[in-house]
Design a protein around this motif. Structure first.
Motif, PDB file in Angstrom:
ATOM      1  N   VAL A 515       0.823  -1.296  -0.012  1.00 57.00           N
ATOM      2  CA  VAL A 515      -0.143  -0.028  -0.092  1.00 57.00           C
ATOM      3  C   VAL A 515       0.845   1.126  -0.008  1.00 57.00           C
ATOM      4  O   VAL A 515       2.246   1.151   0.630  1.00 57.00           O
ATOM      5  CB  VAL A 515      -0.931  -0.013   1.225  1.00 57.00           C
ATOM      6  CG1 VAL A 515      -2.056  -1.032   1.252  1.00 57.00           C
ATOM      7  CG2 VAL A 515      -0.130  -0.245   2.444  1.00 57.00           C
ATOM      8  N   THR A 516       0.664   2.476  -0.671  1.00 58.13           N
ATOM      9  CA  THR A 516       1.258   3.580  -0.742  1.00 58.13           C
ATOM     10  C   THR A 516       0.640   4.405  -0.108  1.00 58.13           C
ATOM     11  O   THR A 516      -0.547   4.605   0.145  1.00 58.13           O
ATOM     12  CB  THR A 516       1.411   3.958  -2.120  1.00 58.13           C
ATOM     13  OG1 THR A 516       0.229   4.052  -2.744  1.00 58.13           O
ATOM     14  CG2 THR A 516       2.027   2.812  -2.944  1.00 58.13           C
ATOM     15  N   ALA A 517       1.461   5.634   0.649  1.00 57.17           N
ATOM     16  CA  ALA A 517       0.851   6.682   1.264  1.00 57.17           C
ATOM     17  C   ALA A 517       1.891   7.782   1.028  1.00 57.17           C
ATOM     18  O   ALA A 517       3.049   7.904   1.957  1.00 57.17           O
ATOM     19  CB  ALA A 517       0.729   6.394   2.729  1.00 57.17           C
ATOM     20  N   GLY A 518       1.767   8.692   0.027  1.00 54.61           N
ATOM     21  CA  GLY A 518       2.880   9.614  -0.215  1.00 54.61           C
ATOM     22  C   GLY A 518       3.928   9.085  -0.543  1.00 54.61           C
ATOM     23  O   GLY A 518       4.400   8.220  -1.632  1.00 54.61           O
ATOM     24  N   CYS A 519       5.233   9.328  -0.048  1.00 53.33           N
ATOM     25  CA  CYS A 519       6.475   8.965  -0.234  1.00 53.33           C
ATOM     26  C   CYS A 519       6.922   7.820   0.715  1.00 53.33           C
ATOM     27  O   CYS A 519       8.080   7.500   0.478  1.00 53.33           O
ATOM     28  CB  CYS A 519       7.637  10.158  -0.096  1.00 53.33           C
ATOM     29  SG  CYS A 519       7.809  10.657   1.744  1.00 53.33           S
ATOM     30  N   THR A 520       5.734   7.219   1.171  1.00 48.64           N
ATOM     31  CA  THR A 520       6.164   5.845   1.712  1.00 48.64           C
ATOM     32  C   THR A 520       5.264   4.707   1.091  1.00 48.64           C
ATOM     33  O   THR A 520       4.154   5.037   0.566  1.00 48.64           O
ATOM     34  CB  THR A 520       5.704   5.856   3.055  1.00 48.64           C
ATOM     35  OG1 THR A 520       4.408   6.130   3.183  1.00 48.64           O
ATOM     36  CG2 THR A 520       6.476   7.126   3.784  1.00 48.64           C
ATOM     37  N   ALA A 521       5.908   3.449   1.098  1.00 49.88           N
ATOM     38  CA  ALA A 521       5.273   2.247   0.829  1.00 49.88           C
ATOM     39  C   ALA A 521       5.320   1.376   1.870  1.00 49.88           C
ATOM     40  O   ALA A 521       6.487   1.055   2.114  1.00 49.88           O
ATOM     41  CB  ALA A 521       5.722   1.840  -0.487  1.00 49.88           C
ATOM     42  N   LEU A 522       4.210   0.635   2.148  1.00 50.56           N
ATOM     43  CA  LEU A 522       4.167  -0.419   3.499  1.00 50.56           C
ATOM     44  C   LEU A 522       3.863  -1.741   2.711  1.00 50.56           C
ATOM     45  O   LEU A 522       3.041  -2.098   1.998  1.00 50.56           O
ATOM     46  CB  LEU A 522       3.120  -0.005   4.328  1.00 50.56           C
ATOM     47  CG  LEU A 522       3.389   1.127   5.489  1.00 50.56           C
ATOM     48  CD1 LEU A 522       3.455   2.301   4.496  1.00 50.56           C
ATOM     49  CD2 LEU A 522       2.482   1.128   6.501  1.00 50.56           C
ATOM     50  N   LEU A 523       4.850  -2.566   2.927  1.00 46.75           N
ATOM     51  CA  LEU A 523       4.826  -3.801   2.460  1.00 46.75           C
ATOM     52  C   LEU A 523       4.562  -4.982   3.563  1.00 46.75           C
ATOM     53  O   LEU A 523       5.274  -5.035   4.567  1.00 46.75           O
ATOM     54  CB  LEU A 523       6.133  -4.327   1.974  1.00 46.75           C
ATOM     55  CG  LEU A 523       6.082  -5.743   1.035  1.00 46.75           C
ATOM     56  CD1 LEU A 523       7.164  -5.388  -0.126  1.00 46.75           C
ATOM     57  CD2 LEU A 523       6.538  -6.764   2.029  1.00 46.75           C
ATOM     58  N   SER A 524       3.314  -5.763   3.675  1.00 44.62           N
ATOM     59  CA  SER A 524       2.926  -6.656   4.532  1.00 44.62           C
ATOM     60  C   SER A 524       2.691  -8.246   3.762  1.00 44.62           C
ATOM     61  O   SER A 524       2.742  -8.125   2.890  1.00 44.62           O
ATOM     62  CB  SER A 524       1.687  -6.241   5.185  1.00 44.62           C
ATOM     63  OG  SER A 524       1.729  -5.079   5.913  1.00 44.62           O
ATOM     64  N   VAL A 525       3.052  -9.006   4.722  1.00 43.23           N
ATOM     65  CA  VAL A 525       2.706 -10.440   4.293  1.00 43.23           C
ATOM     66  C   VAL A 525       1.589 -11.084   5.158  1.00 43.23           C
ATOM     67  O   VAL A 525       1.882 -11.332   6.334  1.00 43.23           O
ATOM     68  CB  VAL A 525       4.018 -11.329   4.585  1.00 43.23           C
ATOM     69  CG1 VAL A 525       3.953 -12.501   4.090  1.00 43.23           C
ATOM     70  CG2 VAL A 525       5.232 -10.592   3.957  1.00 43.23           C
ATOM     71  N   PRO A 526       0.499 -10.973   4.421  1.00 41.51           N
ATOM     72  CA  PRO A 526      -0.871 -11.427   5.198  1.00 41.51           C
ATOM     73  C   PRO A 526      -0.600 -12.913   5.929  1.00 41.51           C
ATOM     74  O   PRO A 526      -1.264 -12.956   6.997  1.00 41.51           O
ATOM     75  CB  PRO A 526      -1.966 -11.401   4.084  1.00 41.51           C
ATOM     76  CG  PRO A 526      -1.254 -10.663   3.139  1.00 41.51           C
ATOM     77  CD  PRO A 526       0.032 -10.649   3.091  1.00 41.51           C
ATOM     78  N   ASP A 527       0.057 -13.721   5.329  1.00 41.54           N
ATOM     79  CA  ASP A 527      -0.067 -15.129   5.881  1.00 41.54           C
ATOM     80  C   ASP A 527       1.078 -15.200   7.102  1.00 41.54           C
ATOM     81  O   ASP A 527       1.289 -16.382   7.611  1.00 41.54           O
ATOM     82  CB  ASP A 527       0.257 -16.111   4.889  1.00 41.54           C
ATOM     83  CG  ASP A 527       1.671 -16.123   4.376  1.00 41.54           C
ATOM     84  OD1 ASP A 527       2.475 -15.006   4.412  1.00 41.54           O
ATOM     85  OD2 ASP A 527       2.246 -17.107   3.763  1.00 41.54           O
ATOM     86  N   ALA A 528       1.715 -14.377   7.315  1.00 40.36           N
ATOM     87  CA  ALA A 528       2.705 -14.216   8.568  1.00 40.36           C
ATOM     88  C   ALA A 528       2.080 -13.696   9.709  1.00 40.36           C
ATOM     89  O   ALA A 528       1.010 -12.970   9.564  1.00 40.36           O
ATOM     90  CB  ALA A 528       4.034 -13.227   8.030  1.00 40.36           C
TER      91      ALA A 528
END
Length: 708
Positions: A515-528
């Protein structure tokens, strides 16, 4: 200053003075006559342009304008009880019908005027509104000054038995302190400049912590906490889906979490003592909330909108201004292309309409709703103007069209200050922003690809026996406010569909959510567990992911966890966020000394991602690269996005114990929760009613010298 408190915990506002008890002065008569001139002029031009309307003498136009004014005055009390039940949409339809009926009456009852057809009536209505908009633009009074004039007529004098003081908080979305200083020199914000130069107010900066977004800031302002809000949107491990703060259902969840944190800390919402929240993401526990994302619902009472839609030609004026904003945006976007202004992005699609609605309809509605609550004597009113923020995202931080939007907000501020001066309480005005903005070419323009595509390629750079997918989420911040407008005014079925968009909760194995929010991007691993994985586990599963991101042009640093400790990784070094130890070249050198602590704080949230990706930051210009299609952005670190504004009455100093001195040479409030605490302290000292904290006894928490 003392004031009685009602049995339900709210001091009772004094009702508006009946017209028959108003002391009429020569100045009132003169102002009343002068108020007829613009309408009479517009009617005269319309009559000259529309076949089927005949005018015997210009004096009869003044009489027609008087009929419209008197008709509005007489009809409103009759419609009030009806629209309270009927809802906003019916209020709009009734308002237009009543305006046409009054216009028909004025053109047929006044002896020197003649109307020959109903078709001519519609044309006069449209031309009168258009001429009114044009004439107000010429004289520089295009922003709802009628609100102030009307309230001044209703409340020409405060009575001796005043209510306790009140507070009006105006949020100018996206305004940074450096830009405010520039605007003071350039003459863009004359209202704020006058306050600062006369010494009635002072301007201070406050630090908008990571994430520098509106939801995080307003959770802090209105509820006193910014915990567990890592961005504008994120993979939520509790809901097991992407949570987006500008969706009504998601905003309601966030507000309930903030409210629960407040109860645990013994803290009430800022507006809980009979306050009003207008145009915000959250309500602040206000009993009176309008155009608020978290409390949005279909239908509701139309009474708050009655004055706006019933005033002659005001609704039409907003519609015409909206059309004008569309034309202006198309021209200004074309001008950027012709002049080859850089950096720039395509300005097309829904943004054209969103800008128009924000700078016309929503601005006018905000002014009208705030004025209504000031006239009713609400103790605290908090309103957010999105105008500048939305335009700056697409045009640039200090481009001409962005400054023009800021000038419009400043005019609105002047109007509300006039209204506040005539209201039953002695209102003090605080102006603040939720964050600033940082400019720069987009990440896609720098790297040639979207960050989601980069991640997808890196996930697939592994043995053929494994597979992986990337789910993404983006969106415009202002779109949520327009959704709220739709939900308020549309029929129930349409409104429910408008607010029902959700990310699917089921995720496949081996999937990554970006997911992106301005100059940041957040990477998540749902099965973790919790959507998070350690850097070692990520490296074992996707060996190319972190090294590939750091090698991508436009990526400045990546934050993850090593043995549970948050660490920022750069192309040539790393920074331990807890110990402060740096190996090699410090990846946080360009984002300031507070960055490490703020990154560690966010990575400690239960809602934090596995990886937080941040764009490069130019240490000289402060330019960043948005992972969204925005030429100016916020949400991260660097540039002006963390330099927010707090303009406060000069006799309300900042409390020394709230100022953070952790960085040499800096002394400021840090974080929106600190701003909340300062607002509450100011309110207590000034005698502005404050809601009791959970568990406290008493109707309101009174200020010094006031009886609780």
């Amino acid at each position: 200053m003392s004031g009685a408190a009602g049995g339900d915990g709210r001091d009772e506002p004094r009702p508006a003075r009946p017209w028959w008890r108003t002391r009429l002065t020569a100045r009132d008569v003169r102002d009343g006559l002068w108020s007829l001139v613009p309408t009479a002029f517009a009617l005269g031009v319309s009559a000259a342009l529309v076949p089927g309307v005949h005018v015997a003498s210009p004096l009869w136009l003044l009489a027609a304008a008087a009929v419209l004014g008197v008709g509005d005055f007489l009809v409103r009390p009759v419609l009030g009880p009806l629209v309270a039940v009927a809802g906003p949409l019916v209020t709009v339809l009734l308002g237009v019908a009543v305006q046409l009926l009054l216009l028909h009456t004025a053109l047929t009852v006044v002896p020197g005027l003649e109307l020959t057809s109903i078709g001519a009536l519609w044309q006069v209505y449209l031309w009168t509104g258009l001429v009114g908009v044009a004439s107000r633009w010429v004289v520089g009074a295009g922003d709802s000054r009628w609100v102030a004039r009307e309230l001044l007529r209703r409340h020409p004098h405060r009575s001796a038995d005043e209510l306790p003081p009140g507070l009006l908080v105006v949020q100018v979305d996206g305004l940074s302190l450096p830009l405010l200083r520039f605007c003071l020199q350039a003459g863009t914000t004359p209202t704020l400049a006058r306050w600062l130069r006369t010494g009635s107010h002072r301007a201070a900066g406050w630090r908008a912590q990571l994430p520098s977004t509106t939801p995080a800031a307003q959770a802090g302002f209105l509820h006193g906490t910014t915990e567990e809000v890592p961005a504008f949107r994120w993979w939520d491990p509790h809901l097991r889906r992407v949570l987006v703060a500008n969706r009504p259902a998601d905003a309601a969840i966030l507000e309930e979490r903030a409210r629960a944190a407040g109860r645990a800390a013994g803290r009430a919402g800022l507006l809980a003592a009979d306050g009003a929240s207008v145009g915000n993401v959250f309500s602040g526990d206000a009993p009176h909330a309008h155009l608020v994302v978290s409390t949005s619902r279909a239908g509701g009472s139309g009474r708050p909108y009655l004055r706006y839609v019933l005033r002659p030609f005001v609704l039409l004026r907003s519609v015409l201004l909206t059309v004008g904003e569309v034309v202006k945006e198309l021209y200004q976007g074309w001008q950027q292309r012709v002049r080859r202004v850089e950096p720039r992005i395509p300005r097309r699609g829904w943004y054209v309409l969103l800008r128009a609605l924000t700078n016309a309809v929503l601005r006018d509605l905000n002014i009208a709703l705030v004025a209504e609550h000031l006239a009713q004597g609400r103790p605290v009113v908090f309103v957010d103007f999105l105008d500048y923020d939305e335009v700056a995202h697409h045009a640039g931080v200090a481009r001409a069209e962005s400054l023009d939007a800021l000038a419009g907000v400043d005019r609105a501020l002047g109007t509300l200050a006039e209204v506040a001066a005539a209201a039953p309480r002695d209102y003090r005005v605080v102006v603040l922003s939720d964050h600033g903005q940082a400019q720069g070419a987009t990440f896609e323009q720098v790297s040639g690809r979207r960050v989601q595509d980069v991640v997808a390629d890196l996930l697939h750079a592994r043995p053929e026996t494994a597979s992986s997918t990337v789910s993404t989420a983006t969106g415009a911040e202002v779109r949520g406010r327009v959704d709220v407008l739709v939900r308020d005014f549309a029929p129930s079925g349409t409104a429910q569909r408008a607010g029902a968009r959700q990310e699917p909760s089921s995720r496949g194995a081996d999937e990554v959510v970006v997911v992106t929010a301005g100059c940041t991007a957040l990477l998540s691993v749902p099965d973790a567990p919790g959507g998070r994985m350690d850097l070692a586990a990520l490296g074992a599963r996707w060996p190319a992911l972190v090294p590939g991101l750091l090698a991508t042009p436009g990526v400045g640093f990546v934050v993850g966890r090593r043995a549970g400790v948050p660490v920022a990784l750069g192309p040539r070094g790393e920074h331990d966020l807890l110990s402060g130890a740096v190996r090699g070249s410090d990846p946080l050198a360009a984002v300031g000394p507070r960055a490490a602590g703020e990154l560690a704080r966010v990575m400690g949230f239960a809602t934090a991602p596995a990886l937080l990706v941040h764009s490069t930051v130019d240490a000289v210009t402060g330019e960043v690269h948005a992972f969204e299609e925005q030429v100016a952005s916020h949400g991260g670190l660097g540039g002006w996005q963390n330099d927010a504004v707090l303009v406060h009455p000069a006799d309300w100093p900042l409390d020394e114990d709230l100022l953070d001195r952790g960085v040499p040479g800096e002394e400021q409030l840090v974080g929106a929760a600190a701003v909340h605490e300062q607002l509450v302290r100011w309110m207590r000292r000034a005698g502005v009613p404050v809601a009791p904290a959970p568990g406290e006894r008493g109707s309101v928490v009174a200020g010094e010298g006031e009886r609780a």
